[in-house]
Design a protein around this motif. Structure first.
Motif, PDB file in Angstrom:
ATOM      1  N   GLY A 292       0.816  -1.210   0.000  1.00  0.00           N
ATOM      2  CA  GLY A 292       0.000   0.000   0.000  1.00  0.00           C
ATOM      3  C   GLY A 292       0.847   1.256   0.000  1.00  0.00           C
ATOM      4  N   GLU A 293       1.919   1.246   0.797  1.00  0.00           N
ATOM      5  CA  GLU A 293       2.827   2.404   0.830  1.00  0.00           C
ATOM      6  C   GLU A 293       3.507   2.591  -0.523  1.00  0.00           C
ATOM      7  N   GLY A 294       3.854   1.486  -1.173  1.00  0.00           N
ATOM      8  CA  GLY A 294       4.499   1.576  -2.484  1.00  0.00           C
ATOM      9  C   GLY A 294       3.587   2.180  -3.538  1.00  0.00           C
ATOM     10  N   ILE A 295       2.312   1.788  -3.500  1.00  0.00           N
ATOM     11  CA  ILE A 295       1.343   2.331  -4.458  1.00  0.00           C
ATOM     12  C   ILE A 295       1.070   3.805  -4.166  1.00  0.00           C
ATOM     13  N   ALA A 296       0.861   4.119  -2.889  1.00  0.00           N
ATOM     14  CA  ALA A 296       0.554   5.499  -2.505  1.00  0.00           C
ATOM     15  C   ALA A 296       1.683   6.454  -2.888  1.00  0.00           C
ATOM     16  N   SER A 297       2.927   5.981  -2.797  1.00  0.00           N
ATOM     17  CA  SER A 297       4.080   6.832  -3.113  1.00  0.00           C
ATOM     18  C   SER A 297       4.369   6.884  -4.610  1.00  0.00           C
ATOM     19  N   GLY A 298       3.728   6.003  -5.370  1.00  0.00           N
ATOM     20  CA  GLY A 298       3.981   5.951  -6.804  1.00  0.00           C
ATOM     21  C   GLY A 298       5.152   5.074  -7.198  1.00  0.00           C
ATOM     22  N   LYS A 299       5.812   4.467  -6.213  1.00  0.00           N
ATOM     23  CA  LYS A 299       6.982   3.636  -6.522  1.00  0.00           C
ATOM     24  C   LYS A 299       6.578   2.270  -7.077  1.00  0.00           C
ATOM     25  N   LEU A 300       5.442   1.736  -6.591  1.00  0.00           N
ATOM     26  CA  LEU A 300       4.973   0.434  -7.059  1.00  0.00           C
ATOM     27  C   LEU A 300       3.916   0.656  -8.142  1.00  0.00           C
ATOM     28  N   LYS A 301       4.237   0.251  -9.348  1.00  0.00           N
ATOM     29  CA  LYS A 301       3.351   0.511 -10.492  1.00  0.00           C
ATOM     30  C   LYS A 301       2.555  -0.743 -10.849  1.00  0.00           C
ATOM     31  N   TYR A 302       1.380  -0.525 -11.399  1.00  0.00           N
ATOM     32  CA  TYR A 302       0.544  -1.657 -11.800  1.00  0.00           C
ATOM     33  C   TYR A 302      -0.337  -1.233 -12.968  1.00  0.00           C
TER      34      TYR A 302
END
Length: 334
Positions: A292-302
């Motif tokens: 969740g933190e990765g998505i919120a920060s934009g670092k984890l893309k999907y």
């Protein structure tokens, strides 16, 4: 309030003899009964379509019981509480559950999880911030146990699970190499997801292209596909390599799965471990927090493939089994 509403549902009405077809499903409408004390009603906004569903359509021994015939097909859902007689939920709550292939879900609240959509979109809780993401997290961290400088290969690299595996492997300091079908998917895997390389298995040079992409061999492999892809990677595995077996989608739809690899398990002293993510609930809170933190920060893309309407769920599911989706396959229900 909800008595007059009709609920559209997709039932499994027959078991596939080989490949699954739309004839195995039927769309029905049923009236919603009044809500009872302790119950909560959810308007599902998204339905998750996942490869494991194909196995549930068969009446064979597996890690989970088969999907019963003439009942709503199993599946993860994300939606909004529209009515509640359960103190743990209130109207407007966004929730994730397992209501299956239907527009409305009614339950006593067990298995329902309230999610925060402030920084993470609701649909992502069925993908990178949900079961597929945790599957990627556990297979990589719990089985492959990557070390900086190692090479990790991921099959179905542009999909809901594989895309997360590669990004997490890169974050751990590894060389991440994907395997995907087609130039467009491979370009996305490298240019958007940040993998170091991607092999197009449809190009007809699978082993040679993989060998060129992993000149120092493979230390960790996250398996989603099986068949010739698995054989090609096995042949490039380094001694003491680790393989997390998540899925074998190439054999799910009635096709045989040739495999030449077992001798290499001994000669290369490989660890090969299958896993079912629902058997590792202890890691879910930590994994979901990190994802969740990765998505919120934009670092984890999907990426998502979204079909429109419950009536199109069977066709979208068959497309998923044949690799027609790009990223996480969802059905939008509202």
């Amino acid at each position: 309030m909800a008595d007059a509403r009709m609920n559209r549902q997709v039932l499994l009405v027959s078991r596939p003899q080989s490949e699954a077809s739309v004839d195995n499903f039927r769309l029905v409408e049923t009236p919603l009964p009044p809500l009872e004390d302790g119950q909560v009603r959810v308007r599902n906004h998204f339905l998750s379509l996942d490869p494991y569903m194909r196995g549930r359509m068969n009446d064979t021994k597996s890690y989970a019981p088969p999907q019963p015939l003439d009942e709503v097909m199993i599946g993860g859902t994300a939606g909004e509480v529209i009515e509640s007689r359960n103190p743990a939920f209130k109207a407007g709550d966004r929730v994730v559950g397992m209501f299956g292939w239907q527009e409305y879900g009614t339950s006593d609240g067990s298995g329902l999880r309230v999610v925060d959509t402030t920084h993470v979109p609701l649909s992502a809780y069925l993908g990178a911030a949900g079961m597929p993401g945790v599957t990627a997290w556990y297979g990589l961290n719990g089985i492959i146990e990557p070390k900086a400088g190692e090479t990790v290969v991921v099959s179905a690299a542009s999909g809901a699970v594989g895309s997360v595996v590669g990004q997490l492997a890169k974050a751990a300091g590894c060389r991440a190499v994907g395997i995907a079908g087609g130039e467009e998917k491979c370009r996305y895997v490298v240019e958007t997801l940040g993998f170091d390389a991607c092999v197009d298995y449809k190009a007809g040079r699978l082993y040679d292209d993989l060998k060129a992409a992993v000149p120092d061999g493979v230390d960790g492999y996250f398996e989603n596909v099986g068949g010739e892809v698995l054989d090609a990677v096995f042949a490039r595995m380094n001694a003491f390599g680790r393989i997390a077996v998540c899925g074998m989608i190439s054999g799910y739809d009635g096709k045989p799965l040739p495999m030449k690899a077992p001798a290499l398990i001994l000669s290369q002293r490989l660890k090969v471990q299958g896993f079912i993510v629902s058997e590792h609930m202890d890691v879910w809170p930590r994994a979901l927090k990190e994802l969740g933190e990765g998505i919120a920060s934009g670092k984890l893309k999907y990426r998502e493939s979204i079909a429109q309407g419950i009536e199109n769920a069977p066709q979208a599911f068959l497309g998923l089994l044949r690799g027609k989706n790009f990223g996480k396959q969802l059905v939008k229900l509202v």
